[in-house]
Scaffold this active site. Structure first.
Site, PDB file in Angstrom:
ATOM      1  N   HIS A 103     -74.778 -32.649 -57.296  1.00 26.00           N
ATOM      2  CA  HIS A 103     -73.734 -33.641 -57.553  1.00 26.00           C
ATOM      3  C   HIS A 103     -72.441 -33.201 -56.891  1.00 26.00           C
ATOM      4  CE1 HIS A 103     -73.614 -30.611 -60.752  1.00 26.00           C
ATOM      5  NE2 HIS A 103     -72.299 -30.793 -60.762  1.00 26.00           N
ATOM      6  N   HIS A 105     -68.206 -33.720 -57.181  1.00 25.68           N
ATOM      7  CA  HIS A 105     -67.092 -34.160 -58.036  1.00 25.68           C
ATOM      8  C   HIS A 105     -66.037 -34.868 -57.191  1.00 25.68           C
ATOM      9  CE1 HIS A 105     -68.024 -31.403 -61.549  1.00 25.68           C
ATOM     10  NE2 HIS A 105     -68.682 -30.777 -60.597  1.00 25.68           N
TER      11      HIS A 105
HETATM   12  P1  5GP Z   1     -70.921 -28.518 -62.412  1.00 22.44           P
HETATM   13  O1  5GP Z   1     -70.082 -27.404 -62.966  1.00 22.44           O
HETATM   14  O2  5GP Z   1     -72.399 -28.279 -62.594  1.00 22.44           O
HETATM   15  O3  5GP Z   1     -70.542 -28.843 -60.998  1.00 22.44           O
HETATM   16  O4  5GP Z   1     -70.498 -29.787 -63.228  1.00 22.44           O
HETATM   17  C1  5GP Z   1     -71.292 -30.483 -64.125  1.00 22.44           C
HETATM   18  C2  5GP Z   1     -70.419 -31.567 -64.716  1.00 22.44           C
HETATM   19  O5  5GP Z   1     -71.231 -32.408 -65.468  1.00 22.44           O
HETATM   20  C3  5GP Z   1     -69.312 -31.047 -65.629  1.00 22.44           C
HETATM   21  O6  5GP Z   1     -68.058 -31.440 -65.123  1.00 22.44           O
HETATM   22  C4  5GP Z   1     -69.618 -31.689 -66.976  1.00 22.44           C
HETATM   23  O7  5GP Z   1     -68.464 -32.106 -67.646  1.00 22.44           O
HETATM   24  C5  5GP Z   1     -70.502 -32.861 -66.573  1.00 22.44           C
HETATM   25  N1  5GP Z   1     -71.468 -33.260 -67.587  1.00 22.44           N
HETATM   26  C6  5GP Z   1     -72.271 -32.417 -68.319  1.00 22.44           C
HETATM   27  N2  5GP Z   1     -73.054 -33.146 -69.141  1.00 22.44           N
HETATM   28  C7  5GP Z   1     -72.757 -34.453 -68.922  1.00 22.44           C
HETATM   29  C8  5GP Z   1     -73.254 -35.672 -69.479  1.00 22.44           C
HETATM   30  O8  5GP Z   1     -74.119 -35.705 -70.344  1.00 22.44           O
HETATM   31  N3  5GP Z   1     -72.701 -36.822 -69.007  1.00 22.44           N
HETATM   32  C9  5GP Z   1     -71.735 -36.832 -68.039  1.00 22.44           C
HETATM   33  N4  5GP Z   1     -71.259 -38.016 -67.655  1.00 22.44           N
HETATM   34  N5  5GP Z   1     -71.234 -35.690 -67.499  1.00 22.44           N
HETATM   35  C10 5GP Z   1     -71.746 -34.514 -67.932  1.00 22.44           C
END
Ligand code: 5GP
Length: 139
Positions: A103, A105
């Site tokens: 993903h 951001h």
């Molecule tokens: P990472 O640190 O892996 O790049 O970011 C994962 C993101 O996913 C985090 O910003 C977190 O807030 C978001 N996230 C985690 N669980 C969920 C969820 O159930 N729904 C949504 N919409 N975002 C999530």
């Protein structure tokens, strides 16, 4: 490359098993609001491929994902009245990745307003719904 867990939270969102505030969807990607937004309009753009991180997707798939990021980011920035956009993408726990489904951001940034820390706490569902509506209206 990290192993892909088909039961990760974003895979569940893709399957419709977990709800999200959807902003955009096409054959290859889904974009929705982050549940713990670090800025207003914090959006995640995810691939529909079973890729745990940047290194698990085909170059073509990555191109499609980034094309959606490129198209959505300026519209999201305008919708929330931001001044700039930070694009972030983490690979591996050591780099800050917490969900092992690729993903990107999109973080709209307003002048003088600092980013909230990662995993800053869940947003109010009503506030997320209002932000999603505002963004969808501008897409
Ligand atoms: P990472 O640190 O892996 O790049 O970011 C994962 C993101 O996913 C985090 O910003 C977190 O807030 C978001 N996230 C985690 N669980 C969920 C969820 O159930 N729904 C949504 N919409 N975002 C999530």
């Amino acid at each position: 490359m990290a192993a892909y867990d088909p039961d990760n939270i974003f895979a569940k969102i893709l399957k419709g098993e977990v709800p999200c505030h959807k902003l955009y969807e096409d054959a290859d990607t889904l974009a929705f609001l982050d549940i713990m937004p670090r800025t207003e309009g914090h959006t995640l753009v995810i691939t529909k491929e079973s890729a745990p991180d940047l290194f698990g997707i085909s170059p073509q798939g990555l191109g499609k994902l980034m094309a959606v990021v490129q198209a959505l980011a300026p519209k999201i920035k305008t919708a929330v009245g931001a001044d700039g956009v930070l694009i972030q993408q983490f690979n591996g726990a050591a780099a800050g990745q917490t969900v092992f489904h690729l993903h990107v951001h999109i973080l709209p940034i307003k002048d003088g307003v600092p980013l909230r820390p990662q995993e800053t706490g869940m947003a109010e569902p009503d506030a997320l719904a209002m932000t999603a509506e505002k963004i969808r209206a501008s897409l």
